[in-house]
Design a protein around this motif. Structure first.
Motif, mmCIF file in Angstrom:
data_model
loop_
_atom_site.group_PDB
_atom_site.id
_atom_site.type_symbol
_atom_site.label_atom_id
_atom_site.label_comp_id
_atom_site.label_asym_id
_atom_site.label_seq_id
_atom_site.Cartn_x
_atom_site.Cartn_y
_atom_site.Cartn_z
ATOM 1 N N ARG A 155 0.857 -1.184 0.000
ATOM 2 C CA ARG A 155 0.000 0.000 0.000
ATOM 3 C C ARG A 155 0.890 1.230 0.000
ATOM 4 N N LEU A 156 0.740 2.035 -1.034
ATOM 5 C CA LEU A 156 1.462 3.295 -1.119
ATOM 6 C C LEU A 156 0.578 4.414 -0.591
ATOM 7 N N SER A 157 1.222 5.361 0.062
ATOM 8 C CA SER A 157 0.497 6.527 0.559
ATOM 9 C C SER A 157 1.180 7.792 0.085
ATOM 10 N N CYS A 158 0.400 8.838 -0.058
ATOM 11 C CA CYS A 158 0.931 10.135 -0.465
ATOM 12 C C CYS A 158 0.293 11.193 0.421
ATOM 13 N N VAL A 213 -0.216 15.052 1.391
ATOM 14 C CA VAL A 213 -0.211 16.320 0.675
ATOM 15 C C VAL A 213 -0.260 17.464 1.671
ATOM 16 N N SER A 214 0.575 18.447 1.472
ATOM 17 C CA SER A 214 0.562 19.625 2.322
ATOM 18 C C SER A 214 0.523 20.879 1.457
ATOM 19 N N GLY A 215 -0.033 21.917 2.007
ATOM 20 C CA GLY A 215 -0.153 23.158 1.257
ATOM 21 C C GLY A 215 -1.260 23.062 0.212
ATOM 22 N N GLY A 216 -1.731 24.159 -0.249
ATOM 23 C CA GLY A 216 -2.749 24.161 -1.286
ATOM 24 C C GLY A 216 -4.087 23.652 -0.790
ATOM 25 N N THR A 217 -5.012 23.509 -1.720
ATOM 26 C CA THR A 217 -6.349 23.030 -1.415
ATOM 27 C C THR A 217 -6.461 21.627 -1.973
ATOM 28 N N PHE A 218 -6.144 20.641 -1.157
ATOM 29 C CA PHE A 218 -6.065 19.255 -1.617
ATOM 30 C C PHE A 218 -7.360 18.807 -2.272
ATOM 31 N N SER A 219 -8.482 19.159 -1.690
ATOM 32 C CA SER A 219 -9.753 18.650 -2.187
ATOM 33 C C SER A 219 -10.088 19.196 -3.567
ATOM 34 N N GLY A 220 -9.344 20.208 -3.999
ATOM 35 C CA GLY A 220 -9.608 20.759 -5.319
ATOM 36 C C GLY A 220 -8.858 20.062 -6.434
ATOM 37 N N TYR A 221 -7.994 19.121 -6.087
ATOM 38 C CA TYR A 221 -7.159 18.468 -7.085
ATOM 39 C C TYR A 221 -7.618 17.048 -7.388
ATOM 40 N N ASP A 222 -7.651 16.693 -8.663
ATOM 41 C CA ASP A 222 -7.635 15.293 -9.016
ATOM 42 C C ASP A 222 -6.222 14.788 -8.706
ATOM 43 N N MET A 223 -6.126 13.544 -8.249
ATOM 44 C CA MET A 223 -4.825 13.008 -7.858
ATOM 45 C C MET A 223 -4.545 11.714 -8.593
ATOM 46 N N GLY A 224 -3.281 11.403 -8.756
ATOM 47 C CA GLY A 224 -2.959 10.192 -9.492
ATOM 48 C C GLY A 224 -1.632 9.598 -9.083
ATOM 49 N N TRP A 225 -1.402 8.412 -9.597
ATOM 50 C CA TRP A 225 -0.133 7.723 -9.443
ATOM 51 C C TRP A 225 0.422 7.390 -10.828
ATOM 52 N N PHE A 226 1.712 7.562 -10.959
ATOM 53 C CA PHE A 226 2.445 7.181 -12.143
ATOM 54 C C PHE A 226 3.590 6.276 -11.706
ATOM 55 N N ARG A 227 4.202 5.604 -12.662
ATOM 56 C CA ARG A 227 5.380 4.798 -12.334
ATOM 57 C C ARG A 227 6.381 4.856 -13.475
ATOM 58 N N ARG A 242 -6.377 -5.051 -10.014
ATOM 59 C CA ARG A 242 -5.350 -5.400 -9.031
ATOM 60 C C ARG A 242 -5.021 -4.227 -8.113
ATOM 61 N N PHE A 243 -5.119 -3.028 -8.634
ATOM 62 C CA PHE A 243 -4.789 -1.830 -7.858
ATOM 63 C C PHE A 243 -6.057 -1.047 -7.551
ATOM 64 N N THR A 244 -6.068 -0.396 -6.400
ATOM 65 C CA THR A 244 -7.191 0.456 -6.019
ATOM 66 C C THR A 244 -6.661 1.780 -5.483
ATOM 67 N N ILE A 245 -7.121 2.865 -6.090
ATOM 68 C CA ILE A 245 -6.744 4.195 -5.631
ATOM 69 C C ILE A 245 -7.853 4.743 -4.752
ATOM 70 N N SER A 246 -7.467 5.458 -3.710
ATOM 71 C CA SER A 246 -8.449 6.059 -2.814
ATOM 72 C C SER A 246 -7.867 7.353 -2.257
ATOM 73 N N ARG A 247 -8.729 8.142 -1.648
ATOM 74 C CA ARG A 247 -8.263 9.390 -1.055
ATOM 75 C C ARG A 247 -9.061 9.714 0.186
ATOM 76 N N GLN A 272 -3.564 0.941 -3.186
ATOM 77 C CA GLN A 272 -3.483 -0.433 -2.697
ATOM 78 C C GLN A 272 -3.166 -1.321 -3.888
ATOM 79 N N MET A 273 -2.048 -2.024 -3.800
ATOM 80 C CA MET A 273 -1.593 -2.858 -4.909
ATOM 81 C C MET A 273 -1.628 -4.309 -4.463
ATOM 82 N N SER A 274 -2.317 -5.131 -5.224
ATOM 83 C CA SER A 274 -2.439 -6.550 -4.911
ATOM 84 C C SER A 274 -2.037 -7.371 -6.127
#
Length: 120
Positions: A18-21, A23-37, A66-71, A81-83
């Motif tokens: 399980r990866l976590s990110c 976030v500090s600063g800014g208005t988090f709820s205003g952003y779409d978020m993603g993961w890249f590799r 296999r993967f699930t993104i959440s916020r 969450q990577m399975s």
């Protein structure tokens, strides 16, 4: 906005991480978020994205099912969450604030990466 990814490590094929990110600063709820590799010798690729509300999620075909993104907007956290991990999932994983540009997700603000290594 600053992004700090964590949770990477070494895992056997078929395992989970399980990866976590944070976030500090800014208005988090205003952003779409993603993961890249980015795997060695390859270009960075999109993995998953989640809308600012959390209602919509998007996945690369290679990780779908296999993967699930959440916020958690209250905690300013986005998770992956990577399975059923495969050796080909080995890469440095980056979280990002993202925009949809045409039909592709584009990172606008990046965190540092976290290494995921899947052994066979």
């Amino acid at each position: 906005v600053q992004l700090q990814a964590s949770g990477g490590g070494l895992v056997q094929a078929g395992g989970s991480l399980r990866l976590s990110c944070a976030v500090s600063g800014g208005t988090f709820s205003g952003y779409d978020m993603g993961w890249f590799r980015q795997a060695p010798g390859k270009e960075r690729e999109f993995v998953a994205a989640i809308s600012w509300s959390g209602r919509s999620t998007y996945y690369a075909d290679s990780v779908k099912g296999r993967f699930t993104i959440s916020r958690d907007n209250a905690k300013k956290m986005v998770s992956l969450q990577m399975s059923s991990l495969k050796p080909e999932d080995t890469a440095v994983y980056y979280c990002a604030a993202v925009n949809l540009v045409g039909s592709s997700w584009s990172g606008q603000k990046w965190g540092q990466g976290t290494q995921v290594t899947v052994s066979s």
